[in-house]
Design a protein around this motif. Structure first.
Motif, PDB file in Angstrom:
ATOM      1  N   LYS A  43     -13.303  11.054  78.642  1.00 61.76           N
ATOM      2  CA  LYS A  43     -12.943  10.083  79.673  1.00 61.76           C
ATOM      3  C   LYS A  43     -12.021   9.075  78.999  1.00 61.76           C
ATOM      4  N   ASN A  44     -10.840   8.910  79.550  1.00 65.00           N
ATOM      5  CA  ASN A  44      -9.844   7.996  78.971  1.00 65.00           C
ATOM      6  C   ASN A  44      -9.620   8.285  77.483  1.00 65.00           C
ATOM      7  N   ASP A  45      -9.447   9.551  77.151  1.00 66.48           N
ATOM      8  CA  ASP A  45      -9.179  10.009  75.781  1.00 66.48           C
ATOM      9  C   ASP A  45     -10.313   9.730  74.795  1.00 66.48           C
ATOM     10  N   LYS A  46     -11.506   9.488  75.311  1.00 66.16           N
ATOM     11  CA  LYS A  46     -12.675   9.262  74.461  1.00 66.16           C
ATOM     12  C   LYS A  46     -13.692  10.363  74.760  1.00 66.16           C
ATOM     13  N   ILE A  47     -14.243  10.962  73.712  1.00 65.50           N
ATOM     14  CA  ILE A  47     -15.275  11.973  73.908  1.00 65.50           C
ATOM     15  C   ILE A  47     -16.562  11.264  74.294  1.00 65.50           C
ATOM     16  N   ILE A  48     -17.119  11.643  75.440  1.00 63.93           N
ATOM     17  CA  ILE A  48     -18.352  11.010  75.917  1.00 63.93           C
ATOM     18  C   ILE A  48     -19.520  11.992  75.976  1.00 63.93           C
ATOM     19  N   GLY A  49     -19.242  13.260  75.712  1.00 57.42           N
ATOM     20  CA  GLY A  49     -20.309  14.243  75.723  1.00 57.42           C
ATOM     21  C   GLY A  49     -19.833  15.557  75.159  1.00 57.42           C
ATOM     22  N   PHE A  50     -20.787  16.441  74.915  1.00 60.12           N
ATOM     23  CA  PHE A  50     -20.463  17.748  74.363  1.00 60.12           C
ATOM     24  C   PHE A  50     -21.593  18.729  74.645  1.00 60.12           C
ATOM     25  N   CYS A  51     -21.270  20.000  74.468  1.00 63.18           N
ATOM     26  CA  CYS A  51     -22.270  21.054  74.588  1.00 63.18           C
ATOM     27  C   CYS A  51     -21.883  22.200  73.673  1.00 63.18           C
ATOM     28  N   GLY A  52     -22.888  22.769  73.034  1.00 60.97           N
ATOM     29  CA  GLY A  52     -22.697  23.957  72.208  1.00 60.97           C
ATOM     30  C   GLY A  52     -23.474  25.118  72.783  1.00 60.97           C
ATOM     31  N   VAL A  53     -22.898  26.297  72.657  1.00 59.88           N
ATOM     32  CA  VAL A  53     -23.561  27.506  73.152  1.00 59.88           C
ATOM     33  C   VAL A  53     -23.223  28.657  72.223  1.00 59.88           C
ATOM     34  N   TRP A  54     -24.196  29.464  71.923  1.00 62.20           N
ATOM     35  CA  TRP A  54     -23.980  30.697  71.177  1.00 62.20           C
ATOM     36  C   TRP A  54     -23.987  31.844  72.167  1.00 62.20           C
ATOM     37  N   ILE A  55     -23.008  32.701  72.078  1.00 65.23           N
ATOM     38  CA  ILE A  55     -22.932  33.879  72.940  1.00 65.23           C
ATOM     39  C   ILE A  55     -23.042  35.108  72.056  1.00 65.23           C
ATOM     40  N   VAL A  56     -24.083  35.899  72.324  1.00 61.54           N
ATOM     41  CA  VAL A  56     -24.314  37.142  71.586  1.00 61.54           C
ATOM     42  C   VAL A  56     -24.457  38.256  72.617  1.00 61.54           C
ATOM     43  N   ILE A  57     -23.473  39.117  72.648  1.00 61.47           N
ATOM     44  CA  ILE A  57     -23.369  40.235  73.592  1.00 61.47           C
ATOM     45  C   ILE A  57     -23.431  39.686  75.007  1.00 61.47           C
ATOM     46  N   ASP A  58     -24.567  39.853  75.717  1.00 60.04           N
ATOM     47  CA  ASP A  58     -24.638  39.383  77.104  1.00 60.04           C
ATOM     48  C   ASP A  58     -25.680  38.288  77.307  1.00 60.04           C
ATOM     49  N   GLU A  59     -26.042  37.611  76.214  1.00 58.28           N
ATOM     50  CA  GLU A  59     -26.979  36.493  76.315  1.00 58.28           C
ATOM     51  C   GLU A  59     -26.371  35.255  75.665  1.00 58.28           C
ATOM     52  N   ALA A  60     -26.719  34.100  76.215  1.00 59.70           N
ATOM     53  CA  ALA A  60     -26.223  32.828  75.684  1.00 59.70           C
ATOM     54  C   ALA A  60     -27.393  31.884  75.455  1.00 59.70           C
ATOM     55  N   GLN A  61     -27.248  31.083  74.415  1.00 58.02           N
ATOM     56  CA  GLN A  61     -28.261  30.086  74.055  1.00 58.02           C
ATOM     57  C   GLN A  61     -27.567  28.742  73.915  1.00 58.02           C
ATOM     58  N   ILE A  62     -27.998  27.766  74.703  1.00 56.40           N
ATOM     59  CA  ILE A  62     -27.485  26.408  74.546  1.00 56.40           C
ATOM     60  C   ILE A  62     -28.079  25.861  73.255  1.00 56.40           C
ATOM     61  N   THR A  63     -27.221  25.407  72.346  1.00 58.06           N
ATOM     62  CA  THR A  63     -27.713  24.853  71.090  1.00 58.06           C
ATOM     63  C   THR A  63     -27.984  23.360  71.213  1.00 58.06           C
ATOM     64  N   ASN A  64     -27.110  22.665  71.912  1.00 54.73           N
ATOM     65  CA  ASN A  64     -27.277  21.233  72.115  1.00 54.73           C
ATOM     66  C   ASN A  64     -26.331  20.769  73.222  1.00 54.73           C
ATOM     67  N   ILE A  65     -26.763  19.732  73.895  1.00 51.77           N
ATOM     68  CA  ILE A  65     -25.953  19.132  74.952  1.00 51.77           C
ATOM     69  C   ILE A  65     -26.317  17.655  74.997  1.00 51.77           C
ATOM     70  N   ALA A  66     -25.302  16.807  75.080  1.00 53.33           N
ATOM     71  CA  ALA A  66     -25.556  15.364  75.119  1.00 53.33           C
ATOM     72  C   ALA A  66     -24.391  14.635  75.760  1.00 53.33           C
ATOM     73  N   ILE A  67     -24.737  13.544  76.406  1.00 57.12           N
ATOM     74  CA  ILE A  67     -23.778  12.611  76.984  1.00 57.12           C
ATOM     75  C   ILE A  67     -24.105  11.242  76.389  1.00 57.12           C
ATOM     76  N   LEU A  68     -23.088  10.472  76.016  1.00 57.71           N
ATOM     77  CA  LEU A  68     -23.326   9.126  75.503  1.00 57.71           C
ATOM     78  C   LEU A  68     -24.210   8.344  76.474  1.00 57.71           C
ATOM     79  N   PRO A  69     -25.155   7.563  75.960  1.00 57.53           N
ATOM     80  CA  PRO A  69     -26.077   6.830  76.840  1.00 57.53           C
ATOM     81  C   PRO A  69     -25.393   6.015  77.935  1.00 57.53           C
TER      82      PRO A  69
END
Length: 140
Positions: A43-69
């Motif tokens: 937002k306005n060139d500032k990172i305010i959140g992120f998410c990581g995901v691992w994709i292995v074949i046809d399954e995905a695992q969210i590793t982490n997700i966060a938004i600044l408070p």
């Protein structure tokens, strides 16, 4: 997410989690883990959140997700999670999973909006306080 985003993402980690990942972990995720995919919300060139995901074949695992408070409760998390769902579906993923603290009711509500359902418990999963994690899954 790019290599230059790591410091901002690590700062969001520290403000969001009691066991934050280190900069070193993110560097390895971006450079050595071919299964890892990381996305940021800006937002306005500032990172305010992120998410990581691992994709292995046809399954995905969210590793982490966060938004600044300061930006929580403004649907940035909903938008990010929807984006992740769209990305993994486009990659051929059929099932998505994640772990969430049993005490994190707000996150559980978000995940349920996307169809994730509790599938099990990982006892003493979080090493800071030995809190259990709920494993949640959804078929996409």
């Amino acid at each position: 997410m790019t290599y230059k985003d790591i410091e901002e993402v690590a700062m969001i980690e520290k403000k969001s989690f009691t066991l934050p990942w280190t900069i070193d972990i993110y560097e390895k995720e971006l450079t050595e883990n071919s299964y890892a995919h990381y996305y940021v919300v800006e937002k306005n060139d500032k990172i305010i959140g992120f998410c990581g995901v691992w994709i292995v074949i046809d399954e995905a695992q969210i590793t982490n997700i966060a938004i600044l408070p300061d930006y929580r409760g403004q649907n940035y998390g909903v938008g990010l999670f929807q984006y992740i769902i769209n990305q993994v579906i486009a990659s051929g993923v059929r099932r998505l999973s994640l772990e969430v603290r049993v005490s994190n009711i707000i996150a559980q509500r978000l995940y349920r909006k996307f169809g994730l359902k509790p599938a099990g418990i990982r006892k003493n999963y979080y090493t800071d306080n030995n809190e259990d994690a709920i494993v949640m899954w959804v078929d996409l």
